[in-house]
Design a protein around this motif. Structure first.
Motif: not given
Length: 278
Positions: A266-267, A242-243, A212-218
């Protein structure tokens, strides 16, 4: 000349008649001295009619319902067997309404599911042993003889405090077969408030992220897996970012083969018709 006079006389007469009609309509009112429901319950059927002196075109709201209490909530709610906006003319004669226990229980279950999708699910604390039959003449009547908000509606049966209406209500002893009191069959189905330990079925393909909080999003996108339509996930943990909730889950395809453990934003669940998996 004689024909012209005749035409003029007829025209004047029509004007007089029209003015007289509208004047009489404006002065007209409705009197109601009698408004009584007539009921008879036999088996799973309820016979219903009304004995009244109101005009046949009078609009009425008709309902047959049963009340229940939610756990932890003192407010009484109800679920309808039947609800209709109609006219007095229809209910002067007897009509039969189903009060089958399974019909009411199915309606309660549908309400529980709907409220669960809103995150407002409820457990049932108790269910009334009575059926409530009600008919009311609302204040919005199309017939001008009633006046604005029934201002011209008079008579012994008219309620003069609060809203100016005519109504009757009857309670009938009619215990429900096997009342579904207790825990709701539905967990929260609101994508923003899913329950830990509960499994859900997705209604469309859903991304399963490695973090849910990756160091490397790609890199995380490259490692992303997908839960197919009608696949299942079980919620293990919830984290807010972020809510918005992120859910750590165990995921399975529609044949229940394990896909792996990962995170669902969740989105990605918004707009889905989530179902509880049992």
């Amino acid at each position: 000349m004689r024909s012209m006079m005749s035409y003029h006389s007829i025209h004047v007469l029509l004007l007089i008649l029209t003015a007289t009609f509208f004047a009489s309509t404006a002065d007209a009112q409705v009197i109601c001295n009698k408004f009584k429901l007539i009921t008879k319950a036999t088996g799973s059927k309820l016979d219903l009619s009304v004995n009244t002196d109101l005009p046949d075109n009078t609009v009425v709201m008709v309902s047959v319902s049963r009340s229940y209490l939610e756990k932890g909530n003192p407010v009484m709610y109800s679920v309808d067997y039947f609800s209709e906006k109609s006219t007095v003319g229809k209910w002067i004669s007897e009509h039969q309404i189903s009060v089958d226990s399974n019909k009411w229980k199915a309606a309660l279950r549908a309400k529980q599911e709907k409220m669960s999708r809103l995150g407002l699910g409820f457990d049932v604390a108790s269910i009334s042993d009575k059926i409530t039959v009600r008919m009311v003449v609302p204040i919005s009547q199309p017939d001008p003889r009633f006046g604005k908000r029934n201002s011209k509606l008079t008579g012994k049966a008219v309620r003069t405090t609060g809203l100016r209406v005519v109504e009757d209500e009857i309670e009938i002893d009619y215990p429900l077969d096997s009342p579904p009191v207790g825990k709701s069959p539905f967990p929260s189905l609101n994508p923003l408030e899913l329950e830990i330990g509960q499994a859900y079925v997705v209604s469309r393909q859903t991304p399963l992220m490695p973090s849910h909080n990756p160091a490397d999003p790609m890199e995380a996108l490259q490692q992303m897996k997908k839960i197919p339509k009608w696949g299942v996930f079980k919620v293990l943990q919830t984290v807010k970012k972020r809510g918005n909730p992120w859910y750590k889950v165990d995921a399975f395809n529609q044949r229940k083969y394990r896909i792996g453990t990962g995170w669902i934003n969740s989105t990605a669940l918004l707009g889905q018709e989530l179902k509880a998996y049992k």
